[in-house]
Motif scaffolding. Structure first.
Motif, PDB file in Angstrom:
ATOM      1  N   UNK A   1       1.055  -2.379   8.879  1.00  0.00           N
ATOM      2  CA  UNK A   1       2.300  -2.934   8.357  1.00  0.00           C
ATOM      3  C   UNK A   1       2.060  -4.059   7.353  1.00  0.00           C
ATOM      4  N   UNK A   2       0.991  -4.816   7.509  1.00  0.00           N
ATOM      5  CA  UNK A   2       0.791  -6.001   6.672  1.00  0.00           C
ATOM      6  C   UNK A   2      -0.149  -5.783   5.500  1.00  0.00           C
ATOM      7  N   UNK A   3      -1.170  -4.952   5.664  1.00  0.00           N
ATOM      8  CA  UNK A   3      -2.227  -4.923   4.658  1.00  0.00           C
ATOM      9  C   UNK A   3      -2.538  -3.551   4.070  1.00  0.00           C
ATOM     10  N   UNK A   4      -2.132  -2.476   4.689  1.00  0.00           N
ATOM     11  CA  UNK A   4      -2.557  -1.166   4.195  1.00  0.00           C
ATOM     12  C   UNK A   4      -1.833  -0.807   2.899  1.00  0.00           C
ATOM     13  N   UNK A   5      -2.483   0.013   2.066  1.00  0.00           N
ATOM     14  CA  UNK A   5      -1.898   0.539   0.840  1.00  0.00           C
ATOM     15  C   UNK A   5      -1.085   1.772   1.194  1.00  0.00           C
ATOM     16  N   UNK A   6       0.196   1.767   0.838  1.00  0.00           N
ATOM     17  CA  UNK A   6       1.063   2.886   1.185  1.00  0.00           C
ATOM     18  C   UNK A   6       1.328   3.765  -0.031  1.00  0.00           C
ATOM     19  N   UNK A   7       1.478   5.054   0.252  1.00  0.00           N
ATOM     20  CA  UNK A   7       1.796   6.020  -0.794  1.00  0.00           C
ATOM     21  C   UNK A   7       3.247   5.833  -1.221  1.00  0.00           C
ATOM     22  N   UNK A   8       3.500   5.797  -2.549  1.00  0.00           N
ATOM     23  CA  UNK A   8       4.858   5.610  -3.049  1.00  0.00           C
ATOM     24  C   UNK A   8       5.714   6.850  -2.838  1.00  0.00           C
ATOM     25  N   UNK A   9       5.053   7.993  -2.591  1.00  0.00           N
ATOM     26  CA  UNK A   9       5.805   9.220  -2.409  1.00  0.00           C
ATOM     27  C   UNK A   9       6.253   9.452  -0.985  1.00  0.00           C
ATOM     28  N   UNK A  10       5.357   9.250   0.007  1.00  0.00           N
ATOM     29  CA  UNK A  10       5.688   9.548   1.400  1.00  0.00           C
ATOM     30  C   UNK A  10       5.785   8.300   2.273  1.00  0.00           C
TER      31      UNK A  10
END
Length: 323
Positions: free
Chosen positions: A259-268
């Motif tokens: 929740x705080x540090x991971x890189x998230x995909x803008x699509x999913x």
């Protein structure tokens, strides 16, 4: 991109491979084998031996009451018979080989989680270090066990501790020689100590509260901790034997780290994990399978694309109205 200029073309988006991807290897060379024909060599066989006269056998069709003289005694009406069948148990399957763990190299998505659990031991259950125990008293009886200290027969009341029996007067602290018959003790290096001596000479120090650890010890980050002191920096919950991540020198549980540090995909909106293929385009990070046209959903990896309202579009739908 400026929203006032819809349909602006972009260069092809290339997929980046995470460090977990193995490089392409050259195809293996073909192996050609040749067969050779060799002349056969005659090897004389053993000389035939003298022929044996056939042994006359009784015909198999004769009934048992004719061939067995004791048949009438075995199967008399007033007798009971018991038949025993011998079964051969199948052999156990060989133990499965131990899995070989391969550590994946780090990737942009963040460090691998660190496990707080120590590797399992194959030697069988052992007493955890620092476990506080207490001997159990037994009255005199017909049982005469051997003392674990002097190896003599105990004729009278005795103590049971660590799976052995003891004379009450010989179960003492290895340091101060005080009796451990009615007090708690700790086993250390094949000897027993009272709580005071163990705390003074053997108990590890907690890296957080800097006090001695009596009881269960948590080993993590090359340090020792109370199980209640080694907690997540965000939710403050103890890790136990679960995984944790390090960020800026602080440990985080899996949930809080994502929740705080991971890189998230803008699509999913799911995290881009180590080893995933990803694309950086339009100021965001995308899984390679999530970077698709907002209208027809065709994959745009390595293809020219257009953008409108921060959404990628293929060439066919570059001037689409409803996006």
């Amino acid at each position: 991109m400026d929203p006032s200029h819809p349909g602006q073309a972009h260069a092809p988006a290339s997929a980046f491979h995470g460090y977990g991807e193995a490089p392409n290897t050259a195809p293996k060379p073909r192996v050609v084998t040749t067969a050779s024909i060799r002349p056969s060599v005659y090897h004389p066989g053993p000389a035939p031996g003298p022929a044996h006269a056939p042994v006359e056998q009784e015909p198999a069709s004769r009934p048992p009451w004719v061939t067995d003289d004791a048949f009438s005694q075995k199967y008399a009406p007033n007798k009971t018979t018991t038949s025993v069948t011998k079964h051969v148990l199948p052999k156990g399957a060989p133990p499965a080989p131990h899995p070989i763990s391969t550590a994946a190299p780090p990737s942009h998505a963040g460090p691998h989680p660190i496990s707080t659990a120590a590797p399992p031991s194959h030697a069988g259950p052992t007493t955890p270090r620092g476990l506080i125990q207490r001997a159990e008293r037994f009255p005199a009886s017909t049982r005469t066990p051997l003392c674990g200290h002097c190896n003599s027969v105990i004729r009278g009341p005795f103590l049971v501790a660590m799976g052995r029996s003891w004379h009450p007067e010989e179960f003492n602290c290895a340091n101060c020689k005080g009796s451990l018959a009615d007090v708690s003790f700790v086993e250390e290096q094949n000897s027993v100590y009272c709580e005071r001596c163990y705390e003074q000479h053997f108990a590890p120090t907690c890296a957080r509260c800097h006090t001695k650890i009596m009881g269960e010890v948590m080993h993590a980050l090359r340090q020792t901790w109370h199980t209640t002191c080694f907690v997540c920096a965000a939710c403050r919950k103890p890790f136990g034997n679960s995984l944790f991540h390090m960020e800026d020198g602080e440990p985080y549980c899996e949930k809080d780290y994502v929740a705080l540090f991971s890189t998230k995909c803008h699509g999913c909106d799911f995290p881009v994990e180590a080893g995933d293929k990803f694309i950086e385009a339009l100021g965001h990070t995308w899984h390679d399978t999530c970077f698709i046209c907002a209208v027809c959903h065709v994959n745009l990896e390595g293809q020219p694309f257009y953008s409108k309202k921060d959404k990628p579009l293929c060439k066919k739908h570059a001037h689409a109205v409803n996006v």
